[in-house]
Design an enzyme around this catalytic site. Structure first.
Site, PDB file in Angstrom:
ATOM      1  CG  ASP A  81       0.105  -2.280   6.821  1.00 41.61           C
ATOM      2  OD1 ASP A  81      -0.987  -2.614   7.328  1.00 41.61           O
ATOM      3  OD2 ASP A  81       0.242  -1.254   6.139  1.00 41.61           O
ATOM      4  CG  PHE A  86      -1.897   1.133   1.222  1.00 40.76           C
ATOM      5  CD1 PHE A  86      -3.015   1.061   0.413  1.00 40.76           C
ATOM      6  CD2 PHE A  86      -1.685   2.290   1.956  1.00 40.76           C
ATOM      7  CE1 PHE A  86      -3.916   2.125   0.354  1.00 40.76           C
ATOM      8  CE2 PHE A  86      -2.575   3.346   1.898  1.00 40.76           C
ATOM      9  CZ  PHE A  86      -3.697   3.265   1.093  1.00 40.76           C
ATOM     10  NE  ARG A 132     -10.336  -2.884  -1.969  1.00 43.09           N
ATOM     11  CZ  ARG A 132      -9.686  -2.122  -1.094  1.00 43.09           C
ATOM     12  NH1 ARG A 132      -8.373  -2.223  -0.970  1.00 43.09           N
ATOM     13  NH2 ARG A 132     -10.323  -1.234  -0.348  1.00 43.09           N
ATOM     14  CE1 TYR A 191      -8.965   3.044   7.113  1.00 50.13           C
ATOM     15  CE2 TYR A 191      -8.144   4.319   8.958  1.00 50.13           C
ATOM     16  CZ  TYR A 191      -8.008   3.874   7.669  1.00 50.13           C
ATOM     17  OH  TYR A 191      -6.915   4.238   6.935  1.00 50.13           O
ATOM     18  CE  LYS A 192      -7.549  -0.611   5.373  1.00 50.05           C
ATOM     19  NZ  LYS A 192      -8.168   0.157   4.279  1.00 50.05           N
TER      20      LYS A 192
END
Lengths: 417, 417
Positions: A218, A149, A392, A243-244
């Protein structure tokens, strides 16, 4: 080959048998939407709005400054960290919440470089390192997977510049093999944010240990979707957002994991007063706090932090192994529905079809993907577009049903048909 | 010499004539409390609870991921920054909100060192610097006032270590005189957090400009209490928190000011994806965004940020000059009440008695100060204890009355009597 009616029957029967089905009631969901972007912003858990309102009106409005100690604001970063810990397989006292993922990556990477480089003592790898590695002052590189990312690579570049390391990018699949005596730090994403490919973090950890390099993982796209087992892996440091799959809310504070035995030597660069051993003594010289408190920097954003605190209650009694089992079954089922319903050749799956080799998302390459995702969203199927050509779909096992997976595939087939 | 009855009459008449008196209605205050700790955590502005509830239930709960652009979350750091800008005397486009004060100090100090040191181009001081200063590669020091709020010194120490500068601490009053050709960066608190002493930032800015040094000002205890006038001062960088006089809520995100003409050269170390010129292109290499966006790092904590956004509405139509006038009058009046009512010798004022030389707080040295403050709090007068012996009373002109100042002094006299 099944038809739509068979798939509908199967979805219903799978939902009826789903041991996690009751968890859906812990979320405040729009009944008209199939939300497949929980790997970008998780859905709203019930109770969050009420709790935040109470913190604003009573704790801020009435208790005022007294809330820092009287209502536990001061210790919330560690307390909430300990709620995340079991989800990623960490014993208590090793996770602290606060700041963004990028800021925590910076702490972790500079801290990792200092653990790995001679000025700050021997590398953490132990005996294997001293026999297997070269001279520790030959450690010159910070390794990062080249499909990372972006923010990880950007922050790694800055951390490398400030610590004198050289940034080297290698494909994720070759990361373990690239580790050598020259490696100070390895930064790896456990799940690739685009393809959903799951990295073999155990292999990476073994290679790093053998070479005496420090691992920073990560966990943004893996925590809450599969059993990470940080303690069991034996990696040194990890970061992740909340927050995922953890559903902490928009921009909810990230977390930092520092393995217990390294905390006394973890010298991170953002030496703010919240990481001081005695912050209210207001002393001139910085003296690092013991334990995971050393990962703190400044005053935490309390409203976002209490939202996360309450959001994590949705995990009460949930076994991450059961989440993983449902995640694989749900994404397998979605792939089958896509196979059966979507016109042949219209999409190509770029996610590993073997469940054990992916996270909890499916990425489909598709012509005109941005427009297709906009149409899906229009029709109540919310996923994500990732340039140049990816649809996605994230599957959050806590609140998604097999019927949702089928509906998503059905609407996708309509849009592409 | 006035007695209590005279002072009561005077307070009532001053409150009746106060042009800012109506602003008190913009806050949700406990009628039984005199809140003199707004310089630590500002009071709750009306409308915040409702707005945050809406963001949670509708924007997060229903609009979900679409809110990042559909509800303006993505651009909130600059938008809210532009609401703070006029309060500190900055033209638009120079203030960005996000992260803690400590994190912003780190960005500012490392960024300042890079502005000041030769590798990143000429120092910003211009002509004066080239004639007055020495060779720019002789810049070796980061100056900080030795009474600074601790986190500033701690972060400065880390920034110095990472940039190769030497940290030198000098008394705030001697800071301007200490600046020389060897100075790369000066970090100064505009208002001392303990004594409330106001630093002559204009004098400091002139000295720094003459020497080609870069100024970083900490506005935590001045923003919202007095006209800072950052643009007029011509200083390069500033940071501040938003939870004191700006009333943004517990741990509300801090802000960073970067002077417009320096933004293209401001290279801060936390190069996260939100500071990228094209974050969703997900490119491998970091390319800094233009403008104040370059001060951003990772995903902002939206719930805390929208609370601040709404809280700043309490400033609508407020002139900071009028706030300053009331602040001085209010603290003058409090000092007079203390003089008249508190037993002689029981307290000693450590804040400058000349209004123009202080911020908006009064610090009184007092035996057994911690216990005294606990008793005051018990009786509804909330201030702060600062070790070893200070009672600290902050006067937020937006919601405090002269009657509050009198009541605080009266209760203090009772406790000490």
């Amino acid at each position: 080959m099944s038809d739509l009616s068979d798939l509908t029957t199967e979805a219903a029967s799978r939902d009826a048998a789903d041991p996690l089905a009751h968890l859906r009631d812990r979320f405040d969901l729009d009944p008209d939407v199939v939300y497949l972007d929980g790997n970008s912003l998780g859905a709203l858990p019930r109770g969050v709005a009420e709790r935040v309102a109470e913190v604003i009106t009573k704790e801020w409005g009435r208790d005022l400054i007294r809330s820092w100690f009287g209502n536990g604001w001061w210790t919330a970063p560690e307390r909430v960290g300990d709620k995340i810990a079991p989800i990623i397989g960490a014993a208590p006292g090793q996770v602290v919440v606060g700041d963004s993922t990028s800021v925590n990556l910076f702490k972790a990477l500079v801290g990792a470089a200092r653990l790995a480089l001679p000025d700050d003592g021997p590398p953490p790898g132990g005996a294997e390192a001293s026999t297997g590695g070269g001279a520790s002052n030959a450690r010159t590189e910070l390794l990062v997977d080249d499909e990372t990312f972006p923010t990880d690579g950007y922050i790694a570049s800055s951390a490398a510049e400030l610590t004198g390391l050289v940034l080297r990018r290698v494909p994720a699949a070759g990361l373990a093999a690239a580790i050598g005596p020259q490696t100070a730090v390895v930064l790896a994403n456990q799940v690739d944010y685009r393809s959903g490919t799951l990295l073999d973090l155990a292999e990476l950890a073994r290679a790093a240990r053998a070479a005496g390099a420090v691992v920073v993982a990560d966990l943004c796209h893996s925590a809450g979707a599969l059993p990470v087992g940080v303690d069991a892996l034996g990696i040194e440091l990890a970061v992740g957002c909340s927050y995922k799959y953890l559903n902490g809310g928009p921009g909810a504070p990230a977390y930092l994991y520092v393995r217990a035995d390294l905390q006394s030597r973890f010298r991170q660069p953002l030496s703010g007063w919240h990481g001081h051993v005695e912050p209210f003594a207001m002393r001139t010289e910085f003296e690092r706090a013991g334990g995971i408190v050393a990962g703190r920097v400044g005053t935490p954003e309390i409203l976002s932090l209490v939202a996360l605190d309450t959001a994590l209650d949705a995990w009460a009694g949930v076994e991450i192994e059961a989440v993983r089992a449902k995640s694989i079954a749900l994404t397998d089922f979605f792939l089958r529905c896509v196979d059966e319903l979507v016109p042949a050749g219209a999409v190509a799956c770029v996610t590993p079809v073997e469940g054990a080799r992916r996270g909890s998302q499916i990425a489909l390459a598709c012509a005109d993907a941005e427009r297709v995702m906009a149409e899906l969203t229009e029709r109540g199927i919310i996923g994500d577009f990732r340039p140049p050509d990816l649809l996605r779909f994230g599957f959050a096992p806590l609140y998604l049903r097999y019927a949702d997976a089928l509906r998503a595939a059905t609407v996708l087939a309509e849009v592409l048909g």
